[in-house]
Scaffold this motif. Structure first.
Motif, PDB file in Angstrom:
ATOM      1  N   LEU A 160      11.809 -12.116   0.743  1.00  0.00           N
ATOM      2  CA  LEU A 160      12.377 -11.046  -0.086  1.00  0.00           C
ATOM      3  C   LEU A 160      11.906 -11.193  -1.529  1.00  0.00           C
ATOM      4  O   LEU A 160      11.538 -10.201  -2.177  1.00  0.00           O
ATOM      5  N   GLY A 161      11.911 -12.423  -2.039  1.00  0.00           N
ATOM      6  CA  GLY A 161      11.429 -12.649  -3.400  1.00  0.00           C
ATOM      7  C   GLY A 161       9.964 -12.311  -3.561  1.00  0.00           C
ATOM      8  O   GLY A 161       9.555 -11.771  -4.604  1.00  0.00           O
ATOM      9  N   THR A 162       9.170 -12.604  -2.536  1.00  0.00           N
ATOM     10  CA  THR A 162       7.745 -12.263  -2.589  1.00  0.00           C
ATOM     11  C   THR A 162       7.546 -10.754  -2.612  1.00  0.00           C
ATOM     12  O   THR A 162       6.685 -10.249  -3.325  1.00  0.00           O
ATOM     13  N   TYR A 163       8.357 -10.023  -1.844  1.00  0.00           N
ATOM     14  CA  TYR A 163       8.292  -8.562  -1.851  1.00  0.00           C
ATOM     15  C   TYR A 163       8.570  -8.019  -3.256  1.00  0.00           C
ATOM     16  O   TYR A 163       7.844  -7.147  -3.755  1.00  0.00           O
ATOM     17  N   PHE A 164       9.621  -8.526  -3.893  1.00  0.00           N
ATOM     18  CA  PHE A 164       9.974  -8.042  -5.223  1.00  0.00           C
ATOM     19  C   PHE A 164       8.922  -8.432  -6.257  1.00  0.00           C
ATOM     20  O   PHE A 164       8.575  -7.624  -7.129  1.00  0.00           O
ATOM     21  N   THR A 165       8.417  -9.663  -6.159  1.00  0.00           N
ATOM     22  CA  THR A 165       7.389 -10.103  -7.106  1.00  0.00           C
ATOM     23  C   THR A 165       6.127  -9.269  -6.974  1.00  0.00           C
ATOM     24  O   THR A 165       5.542  -8.833  -7.976  1.00  0.00           O
ATOM     25  N   LEU A 166       5.698  -9.061  -5.734  1.00  0.00           N
ATOM     26  CA  LEU A 166       4.504  -8.246  -5.514  1.00  0.00           C
ATOM     27  C   LEU A 166       4.719  -6.819  -5.985  1.00  0.00           C
ATOM     28  O   LEU A 166       3.835  -6.225  -6.630  1.00  0.00           O
ATOM     29  N   SER A 167       5.878  -6.247  -5.689  1.00  0.00           N
ATOM     30  CA  SER A 167       6.163  -4.867  -6.097  1.00  0.00           C
ATOM     31  C   SER A 167       6.170  -4.734  -7.612  1.00  0.00           C
ATOM     32  O   SER A 167       5.635  -3.759  -8.168  1.00  0.00           O
ATOM     33  N   LEU A 168       6.759  -5.714  -8.309  1.00  0.00           N
ATOM     34  CA  LEU A 168       6.796  -5.669  -9.767  1.00  0.00           C
ATOM     35  C   LEU A 168       5.394  -5.807 -10.350  1.00  0.00           C
ATOM     36  O   LEU A 168       5.043  -5.094 -11.309  1.00  0.00           O
ATOM     37  N   THR A 169       4.575  -6.684  -9.777  1.00  0.00           N
ATOM     38  CA  THR A 169       3.203  -6.858 -10.268  1.00  0.00           C
ATOM     39  C   THR A 169       2.393  -5.580 -10.090  1.00  0.00           C
ATOM     40  O   THR A 169       1.706  -5.135 -11.020  1.00  0.00           O
ATOM     41  N   ILE A 170       2.475  -4.995  -8.912  1.00  0.00           N
ATOM     42  CA  ILE A 170       1.753  -3.743  -8.659  1.00  0.00           C
ATOM     43  C   ILE A 170       2.327  -2.617  -9.521  1.00  0.00           C
ATOM     44  O   ILE A 170       1.582  -1.769 -10.024  1.00  0.00           O
ATOM     45  N   GLY A 171       3.641  -2.621  -9.703  1.00  0.00           N
ATOM     46  CA  GLY A 171       4.253  -1.596 -10.542  1.00  0.00           C
ATOM     47  C   GLY A 171       3.788  -1.676 -11.980  1.00  0.00           C
ATOM     48  O   GLY A 171       3.518  -0.659 -12.615  1.00  0.00           O
ATOM     49  N   LEU A 172       3.687  -2.892 -12.524  1.00  0.00           N
ATOM     50  CA  LEU A 172       3.183  -3.061 -13.890  1.00  0.00           C
ATOM     51  C   LEU A 172       1.740  -2.596 -14.001  1.00  0.00           C
ATOM     52  O   LEU A 172       1.361  -1.929 -14.978  1.00  0.00           O
ATOM     53  N   ALA A 173       0.925  -2.954 -13.008  1.00  0.00           N
ATOM     54  CA  ALA A 173      -0.481  -2.529 -13.036  1.00  0.00           C
ATOM     55  C   ALA A 173      -0.598  -1.009 -12.943  1.00  0.00           C
ATOM     56  O   ALA A 173      -1.413  -0.393 -13.642  1.00  0.00           O
ATOM     57  N   ALA A 174       0.216  -0.389 -12.086  1.00  0.00           N
ATOM     58  CA  ALA A 174       0.156   1.062 -11.926  1.00  0.00           C
ATOM     59  C   ALA A 174       0.668   1.789 -13.160  1.00  0.00           C
ATOM     60  O   ALA A 174       0.188   2.880 -13.503  1.00  0.00           O
ATOM     61  N   ALA A 175       1.655   1.198 -13.850  1.00  0.00           N
ATOM     62  CA  ALA A 175       2.216   1.837 -15.042  1.00  0.00           C
ATOM     63  C   ALA A 175       1.426   1.534 -16.295  1.00  0.00           C
ATOM     64  O   ALA A 175       1.732   2.086 -17.363  1.00  0.00           O
ATOM     65  N   LEU A 176       0.422   0.675 -16.202  1.00  0.00           N
ATOM     66  CA  LEU A 176      -0.327   0.274 -17.386  1.00  0.00           C
ATOM     67  C   LEU A 176      -0.949   1.452 -18.141  1.00  0.00           C
ATOM     68  O   LEU A 176      -0.877   1.481 -19.384  1.00  0.00           O
ATOM     69  N   PRO A 177      -1.568   2.432 -17.458  1.00  0.00           N
ATOM     70  CA  PRO A 177      -2.103   3.580 -18.227  1.00  0.00           C
ATOM     71  C   PRO A 177      -1.040   4.294 -19.049  1.00  0.00           C
ATOM     72  O   PRO A 177      -1.280   4.640 -20.211  1.00  0.00           O
ATOM     73  N   PHE A 178       0.127   4.506 -18.459  1.00  0.00           N
ATOM     74  CA  PHE A 178       1.202   5.185 -19.181  1.00  0.00           C
ATOM     75  C   PHE A 178       1.700   4.338 -20.349  1.00  0.00           C
ATOM     76  O   PHE A 178       1.969   4.853 -21.439  1.00  0.00           O
ATOM     77  N   ILE A 179       1.808   3.016 -20.151  1.00  0.00           N
ATOM     78  CA  ILE A 179       2.261   2.123 -21.221  1.00  0.00           C
ATOM     79  C   ILE A 179       1.266   2.119 -22.371  1.00  0.00           C
ATOM     80  O   ILE A 179       1.651   2.171 -23.552  1.00  0.00           O
ATOM     81  N   LEU A 180      -0.024   2.074 -22.049  1.00  0.00           N
ATOM     82  CA  LEU A 180      -1.038   2.112 -23.100  1.00  0.00           C
ATOM     83  C   LEU A 180      -0.975   3.421 -23.882  1.00  0.00           C
ATOM     84  O   LEU A 180      -1.141   3.431 -25.109  1.00  0.00           O
ATOM     85  N   LEU A 181      -0.737   4.504 -23.186  1.00  0.00           N
ATOM     86  CA  LEU A 181      -0.614   5.797 -23.881  1.00  0.00           C
ATOM     87  C   LEU A 181       0.600   5.796 -24.806  1.00  0.00           C
ATOM     88  O   LEU A 181       0.555   6.369 -25.899  1.00  0.00           O
ATOM     89  N   GLN A 182       1.687   5.183 -24.374  1.00  0.00           N
ATOM     90  CA  GLN A 182       2.866   5.102 -25.239  1.00  0.00           C
ATOM     91  C   GLN A 182       2.554   4.321 -26.517  1.00  0.00           C
ATOM     92  O   GLN A 182       2.988   4.695 -27.615  1.00  0.00           O
ATOM     93  N   VAL A 183       1.784   3.238 -26.384  1.00  0.00           N
ATOM     94  CA  VAL A 183       1.394   2.456 -27.556  1.00  0.00           C
ATOM     95  C   VAL A 183       0.509   3.290 -28.478  1.00  0.00           C
ATOM     96  O   VAL A 183       0.681   3.306 -29.710  1.00  0.00           O
ATOM     97  N   VAL A 184      -0.437   4.014 -27.878  1.00  0.00           N
ATOM     98  CA  VAL A 184      -1.350   4.838 -28.675  1.00  0.00           C
ATOM     99  C   VAL A 184      -0.586   5.943 -29.384  1.00  0.00           C
ATOM    100  O   VAL A 184      -0.803   6.216 -30.574  1.00  0.00           O
TER     101      VAL A 184
END
Length: 239
Positions: free
Chosen positions: A51-75
């Motif tokens: 279960l912990g591996t599922y959450f860790t993997l999901s959070l890692t992929i979620g951060l990577a997928a949200a990275l474009p939006f986060i960078l735009l927020q910074v810009v």
């Protein structure tokens, strides 16, 4: 302060959405990440490990997928303090950084990971059969792909620094020997194996990226010479 809080809230919401989506498709993501080890069995040894591996993997992929939006927020947060030419430069760097990160992660998955796992799993296989903890494996793979992706962003960062006059192509060229040494040190740190072949698979592309960075720094300097220098908003604030 209010604007910063608003951008931060938007980023957190984006990460929550992409993490939830990654959790829904976690089985498919696991299948992709487990493909390089072939028929080697993965196991979990603790009740909550899977279960912990599922959450860790999901959070890692979620951060990577949200990275474009986060960078735009910074810009968008810093853009009011920039001149139009500076805004254009920053906006153009966002997709370049994302493409470079994706190229690095793809290189790590397709080129580096298979021989590294073959070496690690084949070493001592005549003595003991490998049973890999799923949490350790996923942590190793995601950490490796992340740092390879970060390393591939070197040319983008150097181009931006050269564009604003912080570094020069001549200075980078003078330090090429140090860069080669650092590339092999990073190769040893990033690569999960101890053999020089797999370490060279990381170090040699890093050396090539450094050479590309020198070329991009030169073109950035040429572009700066062709345009009259404008005083940036940050420099005006200092003055």
């Amino acid at each position: 302060m209010v604007e910063m809080r608003r951008r931060l809230v938007y980023s957190v919401i984006a990460v929550a959405i992409t993490t939830a989506a990654a959790f829904v498709f976690a089985d498919r993501i696991f299948a992709v990440l487990l493909r390089p080890i072939g028929d080697v069995q993965v196991v979990f040894t603790q009740v909550t490990e899977m279960l912990g591996t599922y959450f860790t993997l999901s959070l890692t992929i979620g951060l990577a997928a949200a990275l474009p939006f986060i960078l735009l927020q910074v810009v968008w947060f810093v853009s009011p303090a920039l001149y139009p030419r500076e805004k254009l430069l920053v906006y153009s760097m966002v997709p370049a950084a994302l493409v470079a990160f994706a190229a690095g992660a793809a290189f790590g998955y397709l080129v580096l990971l298979p021989p590294a796992l073959k070496f690690l799993l084949g070493f001592g296989a005549d003595i003991a059969a490998p049973f890999i903890k799923v949490g350790s494996y996923i942590s190793l793979v995601t950490r490796l792909l992340f740092w390879i992706g970060v390393a591939f962003e070197t040319p983008v960062v150097v181009f931006l620094l050269a564009k604003v006059g912080i570094v020069t192509a001549r200075a980078l060229l003078r330090k090429w020997r140090l860069a080669v040494v650092c590339a092999f040190i990073l190769g040893a740190m990033i690569t999960p194996t101890f053999d020089p072949v797999n370490q060279s698979l990381v170090a040699l592309p890093l050396v090539a990226l450094y050479g590309i960075s020198i070329g991009l720094a030169y073109f950035a300097q040429v572009g700066r010479r062709k345009r009259p220098r404008q005083v940036g908003a940050a420099e005006q604030a200092v003055e």
